[in-house]
Write an enzyme that holds these catalytic residues in place. Structure first.
Site, mmCIF file in Angstrom:
data_model
loop_
_atom_site.group_PDB
_atom_site.id
_atom_site.type_symbol
_atom_site.label_atom_id
_atom_site.label_comp_id
_atom_site.label_asym_id
_atom_site.label_seq_id
_atom_site.Cartn_x
_atom_site.Cartn_y
_atom_site.Cartn_z
ATOM 1 N N HIS A 138 0.830 -1.193 0.000
ATOM 2 C CA HIS A 138 0.000 0.000 0.000
ATOM 3 C C HIS A 138 0.871 1.252 0.000
ATOM 4 O O HIS A 138 1.910 1.318 0.662
ATOM 5 C CB HIS A 138 -0.922 0.006 1.222
ATOM 6 C CG HIS A 138 -2.143 0.845 1.031
ATOM 7 N ND1 HIS A 138 -2.114 2.220 1.097
ATOM 8 C CD2 HIS A 138 -3.431 0.505 0.751
ATOM 9 C CE1 HIS A 138 -3.332 2.697 0.881
ATOM 10 N NE2 HIS A 138 -4.148 1.679 0.667
ATOM 11 N N HIS A 139 0.432 2.262 -0.765
ATOM 12 C CA HIS A 139 1.179 3.515 -0.857
ATOM 13 C C HIS A 139 1.262 4.230 0.490
ATOM 14 O O HIS A 139 2.151 5.045 0.721
ATOM 15 C CB HIS A 139 0.521 4.425 -1.890
ATOM 16 C CG HIS A 139 1.485 5.284 -2.646
ATOM 17 N ND1 HIS A 139 2.481 6.026 -2.029
ATOM 18 C CD2 HIS A 139 1.616 5.533 -3.976
ATOM 19 C CE1 HIS A 139 3.162 6.688 -2.947
ATOM 20 N NE2 HIS A 139 2.669 6.396 -4.130
ATOM 21 N N ALA A 140 0.341 3.928 1.414
ATOM 22 C CA ALA A 140 0.418 4.507 2.751
ATOM 23 C C ALA A 140 1.627 3.994 3.514
ATOM 24 O O ALA A 140 2.175 4.686 4.380
ATOM 25 C CB ALA A 140 -0.852 4.194 3.546
#
Length: 461
Positions: A138-140
Site C-alpha cells: 500500500h502507498h500509505a
C-alpha cells in the site's frame, strides 16, 4: 503505536474499490542451471522459514477514527507469512501475455486492511522456464522509490549466493533501525517533529512568492490545469491492464549523448512519441501538448543510507511532452527545456518549498472524488511518468538471474494511465498501468515505444 504522517494516511483516505492505492512490481527471473523440477516449491518452503520481517511489513492499521482514514500503525502480533507469500502457476501456453494478464488481476484487487498491507506472489509455468515474483504494498506504507529499493535490497550480485533474504526479509547489510519501537511513541521524537514542522512552515511564504514569480516569468513553468482533455482523463473503474517490456540502456544513452540531454529526457520523449501515435490511432490526439507529472524523490543522501525505507517523500514537477509536434527532435528539445526549468526551480527551493510546489501541481487531484469534477474541469496533467533508478549491475536472487523489474503503479479518477520506468543492469524496464475500461489495447503502447526510440535514434545519427 506509531503515528502516521498525513502524507501516508491520505492514501488510505482516498482509496475505494475503483481506486486501489497500492504500488507493485513484477520481477522476472531465469533459474540457475542446477535448478530441478521442485526448485520453486523448495524455494518457497525455505523462504517461509525466514521469519525475520522488515519493520514496515509488520505493521497493520489501528482501528480507524472515522471513514476519512487512519491515524496510526501497530505491529501485527500474528503475522501470517503463508497468507502474504503465495505460490501460483500460469495457464498454458505460459507466455508473457498470460503472466501480464494474471498481474493485471492481482493489481486490480484491494489489500486486506486487517493485515499488514502487502502481498508477494511466486509464479511458475512460463514456457521458457523462467519464473516471476509479483509483489504489491500500500502507498500509505511505502512510496514507489522505497518499494523498488525493498525489492532490490534482497538481491545479490553473486550468482553463487544462495542465501538471499525473502521479499519481506531484512537486508543483511542494514544497520539497526534508529526509530523507536512500534509499541511506543517516543515523546522526544514528537517534540523534534513539532519543532521541525514549525521551522519549515516559516519557509512557506517565501517559497510561495518565488513560485508565483516563476509562474509569471515568461511562462517558464508548465502549470497545472493547463493540460488538454484526453481519453486518459476520465472517471475510472477498479479493473486494471498491465503491460511491460525492456529496452537496452545503451540505446537511451546514445540518444542522450547525441542530443545533449539527460537520459530521463529521452525516456520522456519515448513516452511522448508512443502516446502521440496511440492517440493518432484512436483519432483522439488533442491540438495542445500533453502534460506529464514527473515525480522527484525528495530523499537526501542521509535518508538513503541502509535501513528501513518507508513512508512517502516524493515531490513532483510538470513536463510539457510536446505531443503536438510531429518531429521527434523537436519533441525532445521541448521536453528538455521544460524539465530543465522545473529542475532549476527545485534546486533553488528549500525542501519544504519544493514540497509546496509539488502540492500545487497535484492539489487539483484532491477534488477528483467530487461528483462531476473530473468531467467538468480540465485535467491538472494528463498522466504520471516516473523514472525510478534500479540496480546498476546484473543481480541474482538465490542463484536465479534477474531479467527485469517492471513497476505497476496507482491510478486515480481522471488519470487512467501511468508509465513507470526503472533501470536494471543494462536495461530500461517499462511498466504501463491502465484502466481496463478506459485504455483499450494497452499493449500497443509497447510497440509505439520501440518506434519512438527508433525515431529518436535516427535524429541523432
Amino acid at each position: 503505536m506509531s503515528l502516521m504522517p498525513v502524507t501516508d494516511s491520505m492514501f488510505l483516505a482516498v482509496e475505494t474499490r475503483e481506486h486501489p492505492m497500492h504500488v507493485g512490481g513484477l520481477q522476472l527471473f531465469t533459474p540457475p542451471d542446477d535448478a530441478g523440477p521442485e526448485y520453486l516449491r523448495d524455494l518457497r518452503e525455505n523462504l517461509l522459514e525466514r521469519t525475520s520481517v522488515r519493520e514496515a511489513l509488520q505493521r497493520r492499521l489501528r482501528t480507524p477514527v472515522n471513514t476519512a482514514g487512519y491515524l496510526a500503525w501497530q505491529r501485527d502480533p500474528q503475522l501470517d507469512l503463508d497468507y502474504h507469500f503465495r505460490h501460483s502457476a500460469l495457464p498454458r501456453p505460459g507466455r508473457i501475455r498470460e503472466l501480464l494478464e494474471l498481474t493485471s488481476r492481482w493489481h486490480s484487487t484491494l489489500l486486506d486492511r486487517h493485515r499488514p498491507l502487502w502481498e508477494a506472489h511466486l509464479v511458475e509455468g512460463l514456457a521458457d522456464g523462467r519464473f516471476a515474483v509479483y509483489s504489491k504494498i500500500h502507498h500509505a506504507a511505502m512510496d514507489g522509490v522505497s518499494a523498488l529499493r525493498q525489492l532490490t535490497d534482497v538481491l545479490s550480485d553473486d550468482p553463487a549466493d544462495r542465501d538471499c533474504p525473502p521479499p519481506w526479509g531484512k537486508p543483511r547489510s542494514s544497520p539497526p533501525a534508529a526509530r523507536p519501537a512500534l509499541g511506543a511513541l517516543d515523546p522526544r521524537e514528537a517534540v523534534r517533529a513539532a519543532t521541525g514542522a514549525a521551522r519549515q512552515l516559516a519557509e512557506v511564504p517565501g517559497g510561495a512568492v518565488r513560485i508565483a514569480k516563476e509562474m509569471l516569468r515568461a511562462q517558464a513553468l508548465t502549470l497545472p490545469l493547463q493540460a488538454p482533455r484526453t481519453m486518459f482523463n476520465v472517471p475510472i473503474g477498479g479493473a486494471r491492464r498491465f503491460a511491460a517490456q525492456s529496452w537496452p540502456l545503451d540505446r537511451v544513452r546514445a540518444v542522450a549523448s547525441g542530443a545533449g540531454v539527460s537520459r530521463n529526457d529521452v525516456v520522456l520523449a519515448m513516452c511522448a512519441g508512443a502516446l502521440r501515435e496511440y492517440l493518432v490511432e484512436a483519432h483522439a490526439l488533442p491540438a495542445q501538448p500533453l502534460t506529464a507529472l514527473v515525480p522527484v524523490s525528495m530523499r537526501s543522501a542521509k535518508d538513503a543510507d541502509a535501513g528501513e525505507a518507508s513512508g512517502n517523500r516524493i515531490g513532483a514537477l510538470l513536463a510539457n511532452l510536446g505531443t503536438d509536434l510531429a518531429d521527434p527532435a523537436d519533441r525532445l528539445a521541448t521536453i528538455a527545456r521544460s524539465t530543465t526549468e522545473g529542475k532549476r526551480l527545485f534546486r533553488e527551493l528549500t525542501p519544504v518549498q519544493a514540497l509546496l510546489l509539488s502540492a500545487l501541481n497535484v492539489a487539483p487531484l484532491a477534488a477528483s472524488p467530487l461528483p462531476g469534477f473530473t468531467t467538468a474541469t480540465r485535467p491538472p496533467f494528463n498522466l504520471v511518468i516516473s523514472n525510478v533508478p534500479g540496480p546498476r549491475r546484473q543481480m541474482y536472487w538465490n542463484g536465479a538471474r534477474l531479467d527485469g523489474i517492471y513497476p505497476a503503479s496507482v491510478l486515480l479518477d481522471g488519470q487512467a494511465l501511468n508509465i513507470t520506468l526503472t533501470t536494471t543492469g543494462d536495461n530500461v524496464d517499462v511498466g504501463i498501468t491502465g484502466c481496463r475500461r478506459s485504455v483499450p489495447h494497452l499493449q500497443r503502447l509497447l510497440t509505439h515505444l520501440e518506434t519512438a526510440l527508433t525515431d529518436l535514434e535516427k535524429t541523432t545519427r
